[in-house]
Structures are given as C-alpha cells and as structure tokens.
Scaffold this motif. Structure first.
Motif, PDB file in Angstrom:
ATOM      1  N   TYR A   6      12.682  49.321   2.616  1.00  0.00           N
ATOM      2  CA  TYR A   6      13.371  50.555   2.246  1.00  0.00           C
ATOM      3  C   TYR A   6      12.595  51.772   2.745  1.00  0.00           C
ATOM      4  O   TYR A   6      11.361  51.767   2.744  1.00  0.00           O
ATOM      5  CB  TYR A   6      13.512  50.669   0.726  1.00  0.00           C
ATOM      6  CG  TYR A   6      14.439  49.685   0.106  1.00  0.00           C
ATOM      7  CD1 TYR A   6      15.811  49.747   0.331  1.00  0.00           C
ATOM      8  CD2 TYR A   6      13.965  48.697  -0.738  1.00  0.00           C
ATOM      9  CE1 TYR A   6      16.681  48.841  -0.268  1.00  0.00           C
ATOM     10  CE2 TYR A   6      14.826  47.788  -1.344  1.00  0.00           C
ATOM     11  CZ  TYR A   6      16.172  47.873  -1.097  1.00  0.00           C
ATOM     12  OH  TYR A   6      17.026  46.980  -1.690  1.00  0.00           O
ATOM     13  N   GLU A  15      11.374  55.839   2.233  1.00  0.00           N
ATOM     14  CA  GLU A  15      11.111  56.695   1.073  1.00  0.00           C
ATOM     15  C   GLU A  15      12.385  57.481   0.767  1.00  0.00           C
ATOM     16  O   GLU A  15      13.138  57.766   1.679  1.00  0.00           O
ATOM     17  CB  GLU A  15       9.949  57.659   1.356  1.00  0.00           C
ATOM     18  CG  GLU A  15       8.604  56.988   1.436  1.00  0.00           C
ATOM     19  CD  GLU A  15       8.156  56.283   0.155  1.00  0.00           C
ATOM     20  OE1 GLU A  15       8.827  56.419  -0.897  1.00  0.00           O
ATOM     21  OE2 GLU A  15       7.160  55.584   0.210  1.00  0.00           O
ATOM     22  N   PRO A  16      12.667  57.771  -0.472  1.00  0.00           N
ATOM     23  CA  PRO A  16      11.826  57.647  -1.653  1.00  0.00           C
ATOM     24  C   PRO A  16      11.919  56.292  -2.349  1.00  0.00           C
ATOM     25  O   PRO A  16      11.307  56.071  -3.382  1.00  0.00           O
ATOM     26  CB  PRO A  16      12.378  58.738  -2.568  1.00  0.00           C
ATOM     27  CG  PRO A  16      13.845  58.741  -2.260  1.00  0.00           C
ATOM     28  CD  PRO A  16      13.927  58.474  -0.780  1.00  0.00           C
ATOM     29  N   PHE A  17      12.674  55.349  -1.792  1.00  0.00           N
ATOM     30  CA  PHE A  17      12.903  54.051  -2.435  1.00  0.00           C
ATOM     31  C   PHE A  17      11.705  53.122  -2.297  1.00  0.00           C
ATOM     32  O   PHE A  17      11.418  52.332  -3.195  1.00  0.00           O
ATOM     33  CB  PHE A  17      14.155  53.391  -1.855  1.00  0.00           C
ATOM     34  CG  PHE A  17      15.298  54.345  -1.764  1.00  0.00           C
ATOM     35  CD1 PHE A  17      15.955  54.765  -2.907  1.00  0.00           C
ATOM     36  CD2 PHE A  17      15.691  54.865  -0.544  1.00  0.00           C
ATOM     37  CE1 PHE A  17      16.993  55.677  -2.839  1.00  0.00           C
ATOM     38  CE2 PHE A  17      16.729  55.772  -0.462  1.00  0.00           C
ATOM     39  CZ  PHE A  17      17.381  56.180  -1.611  1.00  0.00           C
ATOM     40  N   ARG A  18      11.001  53.233  -1.187  1.00  0.00           N
ATOM     41  CA  ARG A  18       9.873  52.360  -0.879  1.00  0.00           C
ATOM     42  C   ARG A  18       8.841  52.365  -2.008  1.00  0.00           C
ATOM     43  O   ARG A  18       8.430  51.322  -2.497  1.00  0.00           O
ATOM     44  CB  ARG A  18       9.266  52.830   0.437  1.00  0.00           C
ATOM     45  CG  ARG A  18       8.089  52.083   0.920  1.00  0.00           C
ATOM     46  CD  ARG A  18       7.557  52.789   2.190  1.00  0.00           C
ATOM     47  NE  ARG A  18       6.621  51.970   2.863  1.00  0.00           N
ATOM     48  CZ  ARG A  18       6.944  51.010   3.717  1.00  0.00           C
ATOM     49  NH1 ARG A  18       8.199  50.769   3.990  1.00  0.00           N
ATOM     50  NH2 ARG A  18       6.016  50.292   4.284  1.00  0.00           N
ATOM     51  N   THR A  19       8.429  53.535  -2.432  1.00  0.00           N
ATOM     52  CA  THR A  19       7.418  53.664  -3.479  1.00  0.00           C
ATOM     53  C   THR A  19       7.936  53.148  -4.815  1.00  0.00           C
ATOM     54  O   THR A  19       7.190  52.569  -5.599  1.00  0.00           O
ATOM     55  CB  THR A  19       6.990  55.139  -3.614  1.00  0.00           C
ATOM     56  OG1 THR A  19       6.553  55.596  -2.342  1.00  0.00           O
ATOM     57  CG2 THR A  19       5.871  55.308  -4.622  1.00  0.00           C
ATOM     58  N   ARG A  20       9.214  53.324  -5.059  1.00  0.00           N
ATOM     59  CA  ARG A  20       9.827  52.895  -6.317  1.00  0.00           C
ATOM     60  C   ARG A  20       9.771  51.379  -6.520  1.00  0.00           C
ATOM     61  O   ARG A  20       9.845  50.908  -7.646  1.00  0.00           O
ATOM     62  CB  ARG A  20      11.296  53.337  -6.292  1.00  0.00           C
ATOM     63  CG  ARG A  20      11.751  53.973  -7.544  1.00  0.00           C
ATOM     64  CD  ARG A  20      13.087  54.641  -7.394  1.00  0.00           C
ATOM     65  NE  ARG A  20      14.180  53.715  -7.199  1.00  0.00           N
ATOM     66  CZ  ARG A  20      15.390  54.085  -6.851  1.00  0.00           C
ATOM     67  NH1 ARG A  20      15.677  55.343  -6.633  1.00  0.00           N
ATOM     68  NH2 ARG A  20      16.342  53.199  -6.698  1.00  0.00           N
ATOM     69  N   ASP A  68      22.206  55.498  -5.648  1.00  0.00           N
ATOM     70  CA  ASP A  68      21.306  56.195  -4.739  1.00  0.00           C
ATOM     71  C   ASP A  68      22.003  56.615  -3.450  1.00  0.00           C
ATOM     72  O   ASP A  68      23.013  56.028  -3.057  1.00  0.00           O
ATOM     73  CB  ASP A  68      20.122  55.279  -4.395  1.00  0.00           C
ATOM     74  CG  ASP A  68      19.277  54.980  -5.623  1.00  0.00           C
ATOM     75  OD1 ASP A  68      18.562  55.885  -6.077  1.00  0.00           O
ATOM     76  OD2 ASP A  68      19.347  53.844  -6.126  1.00  0.00           O
ATOM     77  N   HIS A 116      21.471  57.802   4.944  1.00  0.00           N
ATOM     78  CA  HIS A 116      22.055  58.476   3.789  1.00  0.00           C
ATOM     79  C   HIS A 116      23.542  58.125   3.777  1.00  0.00           C
ATOM     80  O   HIS A 116      24.108  57.717   4.802  1.00  0.00           O
ATOM     81  CB  HIS A 116      21.886  59.994   3.916  1.00  0.00           C
ATOM     82  CG  HIS A 116      20.470  60.447   3.851  1.00  0.00           C
ATOM     83  ND1 HIS A 116      19.841  60.770   2.667  1.00  0.00           N
ATOM     84  CD2 HIS A 116      19.550  60.642   4.835  1.00  0.00           C
ATOM     85  CE1 HIS A 116      18.601  61.152   2.921  1.00  0.00           C
ATOM     86  NE2 HIS A 116      18.391  61.080   4.223  1.00  0.00           N
ATOM     87  N   TYR A 163      17.592  57.775   7.740  1.00  0.00           N
ATOM     88  CA  TYR A 163      16.279  57.977   7.145  1.00  0.00           C
ATOM     89  C   TYR A 163      15.258  57.697   8.245  1.00  0.00           C
ATOM     90  O   TYR A 163      15.520  56.893   9.146  1.00  0.00           O
ATOM     91  CB  TYR A 163      16.024  56.974   6.003  1.00  0.00           C
ATOM     92  CG  TYR A 163      16.662  57.341   4.693  1.00  0.00           C
ATOM     93  CD1 TYR A 163      16.047  58.244   3.834  1.00  0.00           C
ATOM     94  CD2 TYR A 163      17.867  56.773   4.295  1.00  0.00           C
ATOM     95  CE1 TYR A 163      16.618  58.562   2.606  1.00  0.00           C
ATOM     96  CE2 TYR A 163      18.444  57.090   3.069  1.00  0.00           C
ATOM     97  CZ  TYR A 163      17.811  57.984   2.239  1.00  0.00           C
ATOM     98  OH  TYR A 163      18.364  58.307   1.035  1.00  0.00           O
TER      99      TYR A 163
END
Length: 162
Positions: A20, A22-27, A134, A149, A155
């Motif tokens: 994924y 970011e911002p999904f990667r960190t999540r 998302d 998106h 992205y």
C-alpha cells in the motif's frame, strides 16, 4: 514448480513487504505472510499463512468483485471488521466472503500477543478490490498493480523494502 513433499508452513520464508502507498502503509503495522499456495505452484487459488503483531491489521478494509476469500484463525485473537460491525475471532473461528458481496472486511490485532491465521482466496483474472472507507483504488495493468485515488490520480509508488 512441482512440490511433492509436505512442509511446515513456518519453514517458508516470511514476507513483510507492504504494497500500500502512504498513508495506508504505516497504518498496517508489523505483519508478515507466507505464500503457501505459491510454494506449491497453485494457480486457481492462493493460500497465505499470516501473522499480525499487536496493533497490526491485515489490509485496508475491502471487498472483491470476482474472488472468494476464506479465513481461519490459528492462534491469538483478531477483530474482524465488516459492514455489520466488529467481531472477536479466536482460534478455530472462520469466515468466508463471497465474490461480489460488498461486505468490506479486514482483520485487526487489538491484543498484546501475536495472532496467526490462514487466508484462502480464488485467483480470478480481472478481480478488483474496492475500499469503501478510504480514498484508494487498485488497478491491475500490464505493469502490475497500481494504487490510485478514487478519482484516478496515482499515489506515488511505495519505496522498495530491503
């Protein structure tokens, strides 16, 4: 790749790459999976043995257009989040998601211990995943999967993990 002898699932090298952006990667948190189906050269369905550390999640909440999914909890506790709410899953619990059913889902490890589970999914050409919570869509192109998106704007590609 024809494998003719049984193996122990945890003997397959674990992968912790997060596809994924970011911002999904960190999540996603810390997790890994072992592609058991790939090890045996399976082509009609995938089998993955996954481990989520505390506070990690399996994916962004999603549903598939053409692929069925099935999960089975082996160890630990996981919260299954769906359109119908959140459900606590313990070892032996299982759940299936039929292709085309818009019941978006993912797993979250809200416990203080590791959680392990198996995911089986059909491999259907043209399958798409939708992410209702998302601003994310994933397209499969001749160059592989591409995260965009919902308006189609790409992205940035995730950095390579070493």
């Amino acid at each position: 790749m024809d494998r003719t002898e049984p193996i122990v699932a945890e003997d397959i090298a674990a992968d912790s790459t997060v596809g994924y952006p970011e911002p999904f990667r960190t999540r996603m948190g810390k997790a890994n999976w072992r592609a058991l189906g790939d090890h045996f050269g399976l082509t009609q369905f995938g089998v993955s043995f996954e481990t989520l550390e505390p506070n990690a999640q399996s994916s962004v909440r999603h549903w598939h257009t053409l692929a069925d999914e099935f999960l089975y909890v082996i160890e630990g506790e996981l919260s299954l989040r769906t359109n119908d709410g959140e459900f606590l899953l313990q070892p032996g619990a299982c759940m299936g998601f039929k292709a085309g059913d818009k019941n978006a889902h993912h797993l979250i490890n809200r416990s203080a211990a590791l959680a392990k589970f198996i995911v089986v999914g059909s491999r259907v050409p043209g399958d798409m995943a939708f992410y209702p919570d998302d601003d994310l869509a994933v397209f499969v192109t001749e160059h592989g999967r591409r995260a965009v998106h919902k308006d189609g704007t790409p992205y940035p590609s995730p950095p390579s993990e070493t």
